[in-house]
Design a protein around this motif. Structure first.
Motif, PDB file in Angstrom:
ATOM      1  N   UNK A 261      15.628 -56.963  17.216  1.00 17.97           N
ATOM      2  CA  UNK A 261      16.481 -56.615  16.078  1.00 17.97           C
ATOM      3  C   UNK A 261      15.748 -55.913  14.953  1.00 17.97           C
ATOM      4  N   UNK A 262      14.424 -55.991  14.967  1.00 17.99           N
ATOM      5  CA  UNK A 262      13.623 -55.311  13.936  1.00 17.99           C
ATOM      6  C   UNK A 262      12.176 -55.230  14.410  1.00 17.99           C
ATOM      7  N   UNK A 263      11.465 -54.239  13.912  1.00 14.86           N
ATOM      8  CA  UNK A 263      10.042 -54.059  14.239  1.00 14.86           C
ATOM      9  C   UNK A 263       9.207 -54.167  12.964  1.00 14.86           C
ATOM     10  N   UNK A 264       7.957 -54.557  13.171  1.00 14.67           N
ATOM     11  CA  UNK A 264       6.961 -54.468  12.100  1.00 14.67           C
ATOM     12  C   UNK A 264       5.779 -53.661  12.632  1.00 14.67           C
ATOM     13  N   UNK A 265       5.374 -52.666  11.878  1.00 11.79           N
ATOM     14  CA  UNK A 265       4.236 -51.823  12.275  1.00 11.79           C
ATOM     15  C   UNK A 265       3.192 -51.802  11.164  1.00 11.79           C
ATOM     16  N   UNK A 266       1.947 -51.762  11.549  1.00 11.14           N
ATOM     17  CA  UNK A 266       0.892 -51.473  10.586  1.00 11.14           C
ATOM     18  C   UNK A 266       0.980 -50.008  10.167  1.00 11.14           C
ATOM     19  N   UNK A 267       0.430 -49.726   9.030  1.00 11.38           N
ATOM     20  CA  UNK A 267       0.440 -48.364   8.504  1.00 11.38           C
ATOM     21  C   UNK A 267      -0.098 -47.339   9.505  1.00 11.38           C
ATOM     22  N   UNK A 268      -1.155 -47.696  10.227  1.00  7.63           N
ATOM     23  CA  UNK A 268      -1.781 -46.732  11.133  1.00  7.63           C
ATOM     24  C   UNK A 268      -0.960 -46.468  12.391  1.00  7.63           C
TER      25      UNK A 268
ATOM     26  N   UNK B 108       9.763 -52.100   9.738  1.00 11.15           N
ATOM     27  CA  UNK B 108       9.069 -52.393   8.484  1.00 11.15           C
ATOM     28  C   UNK B 108       7.600 -52.019   8.626  1.00 11.15           C
ATOM     29  N   UNK B 109       7.174 -51.085   7.782  1.00 13.67           N
ATOM     30  CA  UNK B 109       5.807 -50.566   7.864  1.00 13.67           C
ATOM     31  C   UNK B 109       4.980 -51.202   6.753  1.00 13.67           C
ATOM     32  N   UNK B 110       3.895 -51.868   7.133  1.00 13.59           N
ATOM     33  CA  UNK B 110       3.000 -52.506   6.164  1.00 13.59           C
ATOM     34  C   UNK B 110       2.112 -51.451   5.521  1.00 13.59           C
ATOM     35  N   UNK B 111       2.124 -51.391   4.214  1.00 17.55           N
ATOM     36  CA  UNK B 111       1.314 -50.391   3.517  1.00 17.55           C
ATOM     37  C   UNK B 111       1.011 -50.883   2.108  1.00 17.55           C
ATOM     38  N   UNK B 112      -0.073 -50.398   1.537  1.00 19.68           N
ATOM     39  CA  UNK B 112      -0.338 -50.722   0.131  1.00 19.68           C
ATOM     40  C   UNK B 112       0.385 -49.762  -0.806  1.00 19.68           C
ATOM     41  N   UNK B 113       1.051 -48.751  -0.224  1.00 18.25           N
ATOM     42  CA  UNK B 113       1.601 -47.672  -1.035  1.00 18.25           C
ATOM     43  C   UNK B 113       3.111 -47.589  -0.839  1.00 18.25           C
ATOM     44  N   UNK B 114       3.857 -47.994  -1.872  1.00 21.65           N
ATOM     45  CA  UNK B 114       5.315 -48.034  -1.792  1.00 21.65           C
ATOM     46  C   UNK B 114       5.881 -46.644  -1.517  1.00 21.65           C
ATOM     47  N   UNK B 115       7.031 -46.627  -0.907  1.00 16.73           N
ATOM     48  CA  UNK B 115       7.693 -45.361  -0.574  1.00 16.73           C
ATOM     49  C   UNK B 115       9.150 -45.684  -0.272  1.00 16.73           C
TER      50      UNK B 115
END
Lengths: 215, 215
Positions: B71-78, B107-114
């Motif tokens: 139902x949803x994915x989580x990915x690292x930024x890279x 959902x992409x994990x990042x330190x930089x909002x977008x």
């Protein structure tokens, strides 16, 4: 040409060649015995344990090949026994009883010199305190045209890999996680050192990899 | 119950989930494409690439199961792209073209909002800059009763493992050595965290392991 080989070296899925906290009661470290399940039941090992029967097939073929044409062994101190530091006396003669399964010269790497120990069945343990190259030179002289087998443990294999002295390494990956212990690959960049996977053979019990050095 | 799963995550014999130096030209890092050979030829992936045919069987079953009930994915930024640091503009929309293969919230994990990016085919990329727990909460809300898939990379999976948030992890070990790159197991003591190998299925191309958490 005489080869330097690692054979039947078991690792966990997470890359450990033995569990942590090796002791007299746990020679493979905590949880480490599980690494060798694929090997125990083979005909070749059962025969060594003095028993009839045992399984033939791919696992057994790998075990058997590991003993073929071997003229000398090199072992790390911890493969020889659980004692650390100076030898308290001459009593410890390895894990294997009066007749160890080597039947040739075995060179044990240690910082602590000790007189050679001739055992029954043709095995003699020698103690080498001047490094891995000296041990290999002595093993080569003893083996003559035959191959040298680096028995382990992981730290010893890593040292010989880093020196590019191993020609061929057969590892068997067992389906378990150890989480901690003796890592085989830590800090060893095998492709950079010239190594690649030459062959993969999965069986029911383990995944066998033959890793060789490109010349 | 909704599960948090890793699926079809490929590693090398020496435990790397990607090669070093990821770039636009080498999304899996140098040498990393070889990790996924077992997967490329499967019917499920061929279909995603818009092609007919492809192999059925165990490898394909694993790939297919990895997409089931997600139902949803989580990915690292890279995993989302090669850009590091702040987003230079809004142009980069992932490696996958206009119609990414997710078809749900990612959902992409990042330190930089977008700002979120709605794509064709039902995928929306969201950028989460307040940590892995926040990302998982949002993914759970988006997935409702369905499962969450942690797509990777290795560093992201390691963080979720260390937090004991992954219920089930399918990894596929490919017969190659990378020597360096993104290590999956580094510093993660899986047995201590409650994980063990529940299942092992070797095929011609890879050794599949299903690792689960004991409850």
């Amino acid at each position: 040409m005489s080869k330097v080989r690692v054979a039947s070296f078991s690792i966990s899925v997470d890359g450990f060649g033995a569990g942590p906290n090796q002791s007299l009661k746990e020679p493979m470290g905590v949880g480490g015995m599980g690494l060798h399940q694929w090997a125990f039941g083979t005909r070749t090992l059962q025969k060594m344990f003095g028993r009839d029967g045992g399984a033939t097939g791919v696992d057994d073929d790998f075990i058997q090949r590991g003993f073929e044409n071997i003229g000398a062994w090199i072992l790390g101190r911890n493969m020889f026994g659980p004692i650390r530091g100076a030898w308290p006396d001459e009593q410890w003669k390895g894990w294997w009883g009066d007749t160890p399964p080597y039947h040739c010269d075995v060179f044990v790497l240690t910082h602590h010199a000790r007189a050679s120990i001739p055992m029954e069945g043709g095995t003699t343990f020698h103690f080498v305190s001047d490094g891995i190259h000296a041990a290999l030179d002595r093993a080569k002289a003893a083996a003559s045209e035959k191959d040298i087998r680096i028995g382990g443990g992981a730290a010893t294999i890593r040292q010989y890999l880093q020196a590019k002295l191993i020609d061929e390494m057969h590892i068997a990956e067992s389906p378990l996680l150890l989480g901690t212990g003796e890592p085989l690959f830590a800090g060893v960049n095998l492709p950079e050192l010239g190594y690649s996977v030459a062959k993969r053979v999965p069986t029911e019990a383990a995944t066998h990899y033959l890793i060789t050095k490109d010349h």
